[in-house]
Design an enzyme around this catalytic site. Sequence first.
Site, PDB file in Angstrom:
ATOM      1  N   GLU A  76     -35.425  -8.281  38.529  1.00  0.00           N
ATOM      2  CA  GLU A  76     -35.778  -7.165  37.649  1.00  0.00           C
ATOM      3  C   GLU A  76     -36.885  -7.577  36.689  1.00  0.00           C
ATOM      4  O   GLU A  76     -37.151  -8.761  36.505  1.00  0.00           O
ATOM      5  CB  GLU A  76     -34.541  -6.700  36.862  1.00  0.00           C
ATOM      6  N   ASP A 112     -35.408 -14.636  42.229  1.00  0.00           N
ATOM      7  CA  ASP A 112     -35.390 -14.339  43.654  1.00  0.00           C
ATOM      8  C   ASP A 112     -34.172 -14.982  44.322  1.00  0.00           C
ATOM      9  O   ASP A 112     -34.086 -16.199  44.431  1.00  0.00           O
ATOM     10  CB  ASP A 112     -36.692 -14.865  44.277  1.00  0.00           C
ATOM     11  N   ALA A 142     -30.748  -5.442  48.404  1.00  0.00           N
ATOM     12  CA  ALA A 142     -31.548  -4.512  49.209  1.00  0.00           C
ATOM     13  C   ALA A 142     -32.992  -4.788  48.847  1.00  0.00           C
ATOM     14  O   ALA A 142     -33.380  -4.700  47.683  1.00  0.00           O
ATOM     15  CB  ALA A 142     -31.189  -3.068  48.898  1.00  0.00           C
ATOM     16  N   TYR A 237     -31.610   5.874  61.511  1.00  0.00           N
ATOM     17  CA  TYR A 237     -30.884   4.775  60.869  1.00  0.00           C
ATOM     18  C   TYR A 237     -30.200   3.822  61.868  1.00  0.00           C
ATOM     19  O   TYR A 237     -30.697   2.738  62.134  1.00  0.00           O
ATOM     20  CB  TYR A 237     -29.872   5.297  59.822  1.00  0.00           C
ATOM     21  N   LEU A 275     -25.747   7.464  49.797  1.00  0.00           N
ATOM     22  CA  LEU A 275     -25.876   7.825  48.385  1.00  0.00           C
ATOM     23  C   LEU A 275     -27.301   7.648  47.902  1.00  0.00           C
ATOM     24  O   LEU A 275     -28.096   6.951  48.533  1.00  0.00           O
ATOM     25  CB  LEU A 275     -24.955   6.932  47.545  1.00  0.00           C
TER      26      LEU A 275
HETATM   27  P1  NAI Z   1     -30.223  -1.106  45.104  1.00  0.00           P
HETATM   28  O1  NAI Z   1     -31.707  -1.098  45.289  1.00  0.00           O
HETATM   29  O2  NAI Z   1     -29.637  -0.167  44.126  1.00  0.00           O
HETATM   30  O3  NAI Z   1     -29.746  -2.592  44.703  1.00  0.00           O
HETATM   31  C1  NAI Z   1     -30.357  -3.730  45.234  1.00  0.00           C
HETATM   32  C2  NAI Z   1     -30.089  -4.938  44.361  1.00  0.00           C
HETATM   33  O4  NAI Z   1     -30.686  -6.086  44.964  1.00  0.00           O
HETATM   34  C3  NAI Z   1     -30.665  -4.844  42.940  1.00  0.00           C
HETATM   35  O5  NAI Z   1     -29.746  -5.429  42.048  1.00  0.00           O
HETATM   36  C4  NAI Z   1     -31.918  -5.714  43.025  1.00  0.00           C
HETATM   37  O6  NAI Z   1     -32.324  -6.272  41.784  1.00  0.00           O
HETATM   38  C5  NAI Z   1     -31.430  -6.786  43.965  1.00  0.00           C
HETATM   39  N1  NAI Z   1     -32.491  -7.528  44.628  1.00  0.00           N
HETATM   40  C6  NAI Z   1     -33.429  -7.065  45.492  1.00  0.00           C
HETATM   41  N2  NAI Z   1     -34.234  -8.073  45.899  1.00  0.00           N
HETATM   42  C7  NAI Z   1     -33.793  -9.198  45.293  1.00  0.00           C
HETATM   43  C8  NAI Z   1     -34.200 -10.558  45.311  1.00  0.00           C
HETATM   44  N3  NAI Z   1     -35.217 -10.990  46.057  1.00  0.00           N
HETATM   45  N4  NAI Z   1     -33.517 -11.439  44.542  1.00  0.00           N
HETATM   46  C9  NAI Z   1     -32.480 -11.034  43.762  1.00  0.00           C
HETATM   47  N5  NAI Z   1     -32.047  -9.766  43.731  1.00  0.00           N
HETATM   48  C10 NAI Z   1     -32.690  -8.859  44.480  1.00  0.00           C
HETATM   49  O7  NAI Z   1     -29.624  -0.903  46.564  1.00  0.00           O
HETATM   50  P2  NAI Z   1     -28.209  -0.397  47.142  1.00  0.00           P
HETATM   51  O8  NAI Z   1     -28.419   0.935  47.745  1.00  0.00           O
HETATM   52  O9  NAI Z   1     -27.118  -0.609  46.170  1.00  0.00           O
HETATM   53  O10 NAI Z   1     -28.027  -1.402  48.370  1.00  0.00           O
HETATM   54  C11 NAI Z   1     -27.110  -2.462  48.398  1.00  0.00           C
HETATM   55  C12 NAI Z   1     -26.519  -2.583  49.795  1.00  0.00           C
HETATM   56  O11 NAI Z   1     -25.762  -1.408  50.084  1.00  0.00           O
HETATM   57  C13 NAI Z   1     -27.569  -2.681  50.912  1.00  0.00           C
HETATM   58  O12 NAI Z   1     -27.121  -3.602  51.877  1.00  0.00           O
HETATM   59  C14 NAI Z   1     -27.573  -1.287  51.500  1.00  0.00           C
HETATM   60  O13 NAI Z   1     -27.996  -1.267  52.840  1.00  0.00           O
HETATM   61  C15 NAI Z   1     -26.101  -0.929  51.371  1.00  0.00           C
HETATM   62  N6  NAI Z   1     -25.791   0.493  51.502  1.00  0.00           N
HETATM   63  C16 NAI Z   1     -26.456   1.451  50.785  1.00  0.00           C
HETATM   64  C17 NAI Z   1     -26.165   2.794  50.979  1.00  0.00           C
HETATM   65  C18 NAI Z   1     -26.880   3.862  50.200  1.00  0.00           C
HETATM   66  O14 NAI Z   1     -26.753   5.039  50.561  1.00  0.00           O
HETATM   67  N7  NAI Z   1     -27.581   3.530  49.156  1.00  0.00           N
HETATM   68  C19 NAI Z   1     -25.123   3.232  51.918  1.00  0.00           C
HETATM   69  C20 NAI Z   1     -24.426   2.151  52.556  1.00  0.00           C
HETATM   70  C21 NAI Z   1     -24.780   0.844  52.367  1.00  0.00           C
END
Ligand code: NAI
EC number: 1.3.1.9
Length: 399
Positions: A76, A112, A142, A237, A275
């Site tokens: 972040e 990272d 993600a 997807y 979501l």
């Molecule tokens: P998000 O974008 O809200 O959260 C991603 C997190 O990863 C954040 O905390 C970000 O700071 C962190 N991040 C990203 N790159 C990074 C790095 N290089 N180093 C450290 N931290 C890093 O994403 P979300 O949607 O919560 O995704 C999380 C998981 O949930 C993923 O595997 C996604 O495929 C899965 N998922 C998401 C759904 C949706 O509808 N959003 C549905 C089902 C699964």
Amino acid sequence: MIIEPVIQGVIARSAHPYGCRQAVREQIEYVRSAPPIQAGPKRVLILGASSGFGLASRIALTFGGAEADTVGVSFERGPSEKGVGSAGWYNNIFFRQEAEQAGRVATNIIGDAFSPEVRDQVIKAIRTDLGGQVDLVVYSLATGVRPDPTTGELWRSVIKTVGEPLTGQTVNLETGQLDTVTVDAATPAEIEATVKVMGGDDWAAWIDTLLQAGVLAPGCRTVAYSYIGPAITYPIYHQGTLGRAKVHLHATAADINRRLNAIGGGADVAVCKALVTKASVFIPALGPYILALFKVMKESGTHEGCIEQMQRLFQSRLYGQQHIGRDEQGLIRMDDWEMAEDVQLAVTELIAMITPENFQSVSDYAGYREDFLKLNGFGLQDVDYHQEIDFQELKVLEP
Ligand code: NAI
Ligand code: NA
């Protein structure tokens, strides 16, 4: 300074710090009133802790009954000449403040997650702040890029189809329109890169590193999140590049499970509901499905956000149960309500009616947009958006 929402396509270019604080507080309030997690983990590492499912996991585990101390890793941006910083930056800060007020430990590591330095920092933090070991590792990263750990070259994930290109519609949050987009078919190299970034490789590497360091407690579990969705969304997807990566993630869970079985623990994949998150709004041609899904699930009273999904996962599936309910592939299905037959039937009917002209009125565009703004701290109740914010006051906040 007054902070207003600035949206570019599907990316938020601004975030409201005190709106983010309110969003964190609302999630805390929700889990405090929900059925509590019984026999939950006390010390937890969350990779991807600052937003979406990772943040919701952290809030549920700390405030939803388990009273967990946590180390959270995220990537972040803080305040600088470029702007106030990202929503996740403030989510981390205000989550920690709330957790500490409740007597819990909450350590934020910003960096990272793929780098060896951050792995070292995490191990140190587990030793100094969590007493040496964790009972659960949540893997919720993600991202679009991952460096190859041996060469340092970057793999870049793509969101494309496998086989045939696809034309569909995408919600443009900047213009409030449904744009027609064509999603290209990925090359074999692009498919491979996407699997490297969003598949199970890094999850397995993390668990190996933590096992070797001796920071996983006896009985330690790990969980990663996945999506499958209904057949109508398969081309973009499940059968596309992201789906390929998820299939790899599911297979990796079996490997990790064997390794953790040796210390009495195990690995799971929880398949979650579609979501609105920072990551998911990027997926092209999924728009009409999500807009219809939200409308139908809200009408049927089964709609959930990230926080409801995560509280239910830990409370009714992963902890306090005799048997973790898994499907025939070994997956925990938190998408059970999304995939319910009557829901899917109604969604299919609604999608057939959605056009670029009528989508704002027939689908849940308003709810989708509201969720997106909330992710960035906008549109929350009890936040005074006219109140001047002092930039210096933000700069002294420490993660
Ligand atoms: P998000 O974008 O809200 O959260 C991603 C997190 O990863 C954040 O905390 C970000 O700071 C962190 N991040 C990203 N790159 C990074 C790095 N290089 N180093 C450290 N931290 C890093 O994403 P979300 O949607 O919560 O995704 C999380 C998981 O949930 C993923 O595997 C996604 O495929 C899965 N998922 C998401 C759904 C949706 O509808 N959003 C549905 C089902 C699964
Ligand atoms: Na997350």
